[in-house]
Design a protein around this motif. Structure first.
Motif, PDB file in Angstrom:
ATOM      1  N   ALA A   4     -15.814  -3.374  -6.724  1.00  0.00           N
ATOM      2  CA  ALA A   4     -14.521  -2.701  -6.576  1.00  0.00           C
ATOM      3  C   ALA A   4     -14.066  -2.704  -5.119  1.00  0.00           C
ATOM      4  O   ALA A   4     -14.840  -2.359  -4.223  1.00  0.00           O
ATOM      5  N   ASP A   5     -12.822  -3.108  -4.905  1.00  0.00           N
ATOM      6  CA  ASP A   5     -12.161  -3.068  -3.591  1.00  0.00           C
ATOM      7  C   ASP A   5     -12.733  -4.061  -2.581  1.00  0.00           C
ATOM      8  O   ASP A   5     -12.272  -4.090  -1.435  1.00  0.00           O
TER       9      ASP A   5
ATOM     10  N   HIS B 215      -3.700  -2.764 -10.021  1.00  0.00           N
ATOM     11  CA  HIS B 215      -4.849  -3.626  -9.712  1.00  0.00           C
ATOM     12  C   HIS B 215      -4.327  -4.856  -8.976  1.00  0.00           C
ATOM     13  O   HIS B 215      -3.548  -5.635  -9.538  1.00  0.00           O
TER      14      HIS B 215
ATOM     15  N   ASP C 296     -10.050  -6.626  -1.469  1.00  0.00           N
ATOM     16  CA  ASP C 296      -9.075  -6.012  -0.567  1.00  0.00           C
ATOM     17  C   ASP C 296      -9.644  -5.877   0.838  1.00  0.00           C
ATOM     18  O   ASP C 296      -8.949  -6.144   1.828  1.00  0.00           O
ATOM     19  N   ARG C 297     -10.915  -5.497   0.954  1.00  0.00           N
ATOM     20  CA  ARG C 297     -11.534  -5.342   2.266  1.00  0.00           C
ATOM     21  C   ARG C 297     -11.677  -6.688   2.964  1.00  0.00           C
ATOM     22  O   ARG C 297     -11.476  -6.788   4.181  1.00  0.00           O
TER      23      ARG C 297
ATOM     24  N   GLU D 271       0.832  -1.202   0.000  1.00  0.00           N
ATOM     25  CA  GLU D 271       0.000   0.000   0.000  1.00  0.00           C
ATOM     26  C   GLU D 271       0.868   1.253   0.000  1.00  0.00           C
ATOM     27  O   GLU D 271       0.575   2.228  -0.708  1.00  0.00           O
TER      28      GLU D 271
ATOM     29  N   CYS E 180     -18.276  -6.786   4.403  1.00  0.00           N
ATOM     30  CA  CYS E 180     -17.530  -6.242   3.269  1.00  0.00           C
ATOM     31  C   CYS E 180     -18.380  -6.046   2.021  1.00  0.00           C
ATOM     32  O   CYS E 180     -17.853  -5.721   0.953  1.00  0.00           O
TER      33      CYS E 180
END
Length: 225
Positions: free
Chosen positions: A115-116, A38, A119-120, A25, A149
């Protein structure tokens, strides 16, 4: 703008993978807006022999490291690294070493949930295990993560009750091993350049930029699919 996929071969019971996530990150922030990164999380199991219900942590540490005291010594470096990267590891809170196959199934499903979301999900699984000491192999815990999430918890619950994608996850792990991945995290950048281990953000940023500007040498390994 360059679009760079990064496949992270990881296991949610690996503390260095949590540290590696934080460092990536930071690396992404360092490369700035000229590169659109990505991230795809790929499965690995540090110990696929663990029973489905997991194993008592003290027993596991005794078998793997010779006991909790020895493990605590080994974890000291990880704990210090975590503090530098904003992670407060609570190793003593962990009472069960989980089989992570079902957690990897959840991560796989989350990839197409928006989206995301993936990752969460990965972030929450790391937090639950390493900070709150929860059993991330427990279906109730995984369903709660899905709901929290933004996934369809009912669908996840029904899928977890089946063998859906178990073989696909195992196949991905086998592909990673055939590529030479013997430990995690492993960052496969742009399907060209592999960085092994939780390297510092500068090293990761430089690897991303090498691929972005075309100077990164092609690696024999492609990202596992």
């Amino acid at each position: 703008m360059n679009e760079i996929p990064i496949d992270i071969v990881s296991d949610v019971m690996c503390p260095w993978c949590f540290v590696g996530k934080r460092r990536l990150e930071k690396a992404v922030q360092m490369v700035g807006t000229d590169v659109d990164v990505h991230v795809n999380w790929r499965p690995y199991q540090l110990d696929p022999t663990l029973p489905k219900e997991g194993k008592d942590r003290a027993t596991y540490l005794a078998e793997k490291f010779g006991g909790a005291d020895r493990a605590r010594t080994l974890y000291r470096n990880i704990d210090e690294a975590g503090k530098k990267d904003g992670i407060s590891f609570s190793f003593d809170a962990i009472t069960l070493s989980p089989n992570t196959l079902d957690a990897h199934r959840l991560i796989r499903w989350s990839q197409n949930a928006g989206a995301d979301v993936q990752d969460r999900v990965v972030e929450r699984l790391f937090e639950l295990y390493f900070i709150e000491g929860k059993n991330v192999g427990d279906h109730a815990v995984l369903i709660d993560v899905a709901k929290e999430c933004g996934m369809d918890a009912a669908v996840v619950s029904s899928l977890l009750a089946t063998d859906s994608d178990k073989e696909e996850v195992r196949r991905e792990i086998a592909v990673a091993q055939s590529m030479g991945v013997t430990g995690v995290p492993c960052f496969i950048i742009g399907q060209r350049y592999a960085v092994m281990g939780a390297q510092d953000p500068q090293t990761l940023a430089e690897a991303i930029m090498r691929v972005a500007d075309g100077s990164g040498a092609a690696d024999e390994a492609a990202a596992p699919r």
